[in-house]
Design a protein around this motif. Structure first.
Motif, mmCIF file in Angstrom:
data_model
loop_
_atom_site.group_PDB
_atom_site.id
_atom_site.type_symbol
_atom_site.label_atom_id
_atom_site.label_comp_id
_atom_site.label_asym_id
_atom_site.label_seq_id
_atom_site.Cartn_x
_atom_site.Cartn_y
_atom_site.Cartn_z
ATOM 1 N N THR A 71 0.589 -0.800 0.028
ATOM 2 C CA THR A 71 -0.093 -0.039 0.006
ATOM 3 C C THR A 71 1.222 1.579 -0.014
ATOM 4 O O THR A 71 0.704 1.957 -0.230
ATOM 5 C CB THR A 71 -0.763 0.278 1.168
ATOM 6 O OG1 THR A 71 0.377 -0.041 2.475
ATOM 7 C CG2 THR A 71 -2.071 -1.274 1.211
ATOM 8 N N GLN A 72 2.057 1.131 0.676
ATOM 9 C CA GLN A 72 2.465 2.563 0.534
ATOM 10 C C GLN A 72 3.164 2.566 -1.242
ATOM 11 O O GLN A 72 3.784 4.298 -1.119
ATOM 12 C CB GLN A 72 4.213 2.572 1.404
ATOM 13 C CG GLN A 72 5.318 3.140 1.577
ATOM 14 C CD GLN A 72 4.716 4.351 2.171
ATOM 15 O OE1 GLN A 72 3.704 3.982 3.764
ATOM 16 N NE2 GLN A 72 3.763 5.650 2.031
ATOM 17 N N ILE A 105 0.400 5.192 -2.165
ATOM 18 C CA ILE A 105 0.467 6.201 -0.990
ATOM 19 C C ILE A 105 1.674 7.865 -1.984
ATOM 20 O O ILE A 105 1.773 8.828 -2.062
ATOM 21 C CB ILE A 105 1.506 6.143 0.115
ATOM 22 C CG1 ILE A 105 -0.296 5.913 0.836
ATOM 23 C CG2 ILE A 105 0.841 7.222 0.991
ATOM 24 C CD1 ILE A 105 -1.402 6.035 0.825
ATOM 25 N N SER A 109 3.986 11.544 -3.561
ATOM 26 C CA SER A 109 4.919 11.505 -1.905
ATOM 27 C C SER A 109 4.863 13.375 -2.571
ATOM 28 O O SER A 109 5.230 14.222 -3.270
ATOM 29 C CB SER A 109 6.648 11.097 -2.804
ATOM 30 O OG SER A 109 7.129 11.486 -1.669
ATOM 31 N N TRP A 148 0.302 14.519 0.295
ATOM 32 C CA TRP A 148 -0.695 13.675 1.255
ATOM 33 C C TRP A 148 -0.375 15.225 2.795
ATOM 34 O O TRP A 148 0.636 15.443 3.335
ATOM 35 C CB TRP A 148 -0.417 12.751 1.653
ATOM 36 C CG TRP A 148 -0.328 11.728 0.624
ATOM 37 C CD1 TRP A 148 0.007 11.425 0.074
ATOM 38 C CD2 TRP A 148 -1.792 11.154 0.462
ATOM 39 N NE1 TRP A 148 -0.326 9.740 -1.169
ATOM 40 C CE2 TRP A 148 -1.332 10.077 -0.397
ATOM 41 C CE3 TRP A 148 -3.003 11.412 0.886
ATOM 42 C CZ2 TRP A 148 -2.478 9.259 -1.335
ATOM 43 C CZ3 TRP A 148 -3.930 9.846 0.815
ATOM 44 C CH2 TRP A 148 -3.493 8.672 -0.298
ATOM 45 N N ILE A 154 0.785 3.532 7.464
ATOM 46 C CA ILE A 154 1.517 4.322 6.310
ATOM 47 C C ILE A 154 1.835 5.654 6.411
ATOM 48 O O ILE A 154 1.367 6.016 7.781
ATOM 49 C CB ILE A 154 0.416 4.536 5.255
ATOM 50 C CG1 ILE A 154 -0.406 3.015 4.957
ATOM 51 C CG2 ILE A 154 0.521 5.174 4.072
ATOM 52 C CD1 ILE A 154 -1.762 2.834 4.009
ATOM 53 N N ALA A 168 2.157 9.627 5.266
ATOM 54 C CA ALA A 168 1.589 9.818 4.347
ATOM 55 C C ALA A 168 1.755 11.262 4.784
ATOM 56 O O ALA A 168 3.084 12.035 4.897
ATOM 57 C CB ALA A 168 0.720 9.753 4.159
ATOM 58 N N GLU A 221 -8.649 13.820 1.142
ATOM 59 C CA GLU A 221 -8.235 12.384 1.050
ATOM 60 C C GLU A 221 -9.258 11.741 1.580
ATOM 61 O O GLU A 221 -8.730 10.498 1.764
ATOM 62 C CB GLU A 221 -6.902 12.933 1.491
ATOM 63 C CG GLU A 221 -5.184 13.521 0.369
ATOM 64 C CD GLU A 221 -4.713 14.114 1.437
ATOM 65 O OE1 GLU A 221 -4.072 14.433 0.710
ATOM 66 O OE2 GLU A 221 -4.025 13.830 2.453
ATOM 67 N N ARG A 244 -6.057 10.509 -4.655
ATOM 68 C CA ARG A 244 -5.751 10.891 -3.660
ATOM 69 C C ARG A 244 -6.705 9.920 -3.108
ATOM 70 O O ARG A 244 -6.620 9.003 -2.257
ATOM 71 C CB ARG A 244 -5.347 11.455 -2.242
ATOM 72 C CG ARG A 244 -3.932 12.278 -3.502
ATOM 73 C CD ARG A 244 -2.786 13.317 -2.155
ATOM 74 N NE ARG A 244 -3.134 14.058 -2.052
ATOM 75 C CZ ARG A 244 -3.434 15.608 -2.814
ATOM 76 N NH1 ARG A 244 -2.873 15.014 -3.816
ATOM 77 N NH2 ARG A 244 -4.239 16.777 -1.661
ATOM 78 N N THR A 247 -7.178 6.422 -1.306
ATOM 79 C CA THR A 247 -7.537 5.791 0.033
ATOM 80 C C THR A 247 -8.057 4.893 -0.083
ATOM 81 O O THR A 247 -8.795 4.117 1.023
ATOM 82 C CB THR A 247 -8.084 6.766 0.683
ATOM 83 O OG1 THR A 247 -7.100 8.139 0.731
ATOM 84 C CG2 THR A 247 -8.943 6.732 2.197
#
Length: 249
Positions: A13-14, A17, A21, A24, A34, A36, A69, A97, A101
């Motif tokens: 999942t990272q 995200i 970069s 967030w 995570i 963010a 988000e 984003r 999520t």
């Protein structure tokens, strides 16, 4: 460049995200492990306070403006038994984003729509049980018009907003704000070149009008929200802030 196009590491999942970069704002709950943003929107105390004054049931249909988000959508799904959440975001990067999520935390009741919520409200024929307008009123060119549209669309309103305090009154240009027979004074927040930056999360126009705290309350009553419960007012780096729950009766 190919190294920017592909992700060669182990799927996680990272990685999703990291597609955004540095953009967030929200901090995900710890259980998702995570990295963010830093804002605690997934466990927002403003929502906890507001829902202590609301009693949603499993038939409630919720409209959310400007989800950013998806943190508040997550809270609603986790902490309440509302039926459906229609969430509208005009910022393409924020909307994307939100979709990340939705995938990461497994949202089931929320639909994220890309577009202008003012246009949606102008054309909406549906009645919602609750509207969430957190962080959007002070990004409007015509804030009272938004409140009127929300009244026509929703029985209840949860609102959080910055308001014009002493600093804005002393330094920003003042303008007369008119809506039908209602008149108040607003203060112009000019975004300048900020609106063109990827990290910008304000409104769709080059400037917005901030109302005073009393101006917000007066406008809510004018459009028809007769029962207003205000939470603790506060102040952040941008000025005064107000949280409230309003209903038709």
């Amino acid at each position: 460049m190919l190294q920017d196009k592909f992700v060669r590491g182990i799927p996680c999942t990272q990685n999703a995200i990291d597609c955004f970069s540095g953009l967030w704002y929200s901090a995900f709950p710890q259980e998702f492990a995570i990295t963010a943003g830093e804002c605690n929107l997934f466990c927002d105390e403003r929502l906890s306070w507001a829902f202590s004054h609301l009693q949603p049931n499993n038939d409630w249909d919720v409209l959310e403006l400007g989800p950013l988000e998806g943190g508040h959508s997550y809270w609603l799904e986790k902490e309440t038994n509302v039926k459906r959440i229609t969430s509208i975001e005009a910022n393409r990067l924020c909307w994307l984003r939100c979709l990340v999520t939705k995938e990461v935390v497994g949202l089931k009741k929320t639909q994220f729509l890309l577009g202008d919520f003012l246009e949606y409200l102008h054309n909406n024929k549906k009645k919602f049980d609750l509207a969430l307008a957190l962080g959007v009123l002070y990004h409007m060119e015509k804030p009272v018009d938004l409140l009127s549209l929300l009244f026509k669309s929703s029985e209840n309103l949860l609102l959080w907003s910055q308001f014009a305090g002493k600093e804005q009154i002393q330094t920003w240009k003042s303008v007369e704000v008119r809506y039908k027979d209602f008149t108040t004074i607003g203060y112009v927040n000019d975004y300048g070149n900020g609106i063109s930056k990827d990290e910008f999360i304000g409104g769709v126009s080059a400037h917005a009008i901030w109302l005073t705290e009393q101006g917000i309350l007066d406008a809510l009553k004018f459009v028809g929200y007769n029962n207003i419960i205000t939470g603790p007012t506060g102040k952040n780096q941008y000025g005064g802030e107000i949280t409230l729950v309003a209903s038709r009766c």
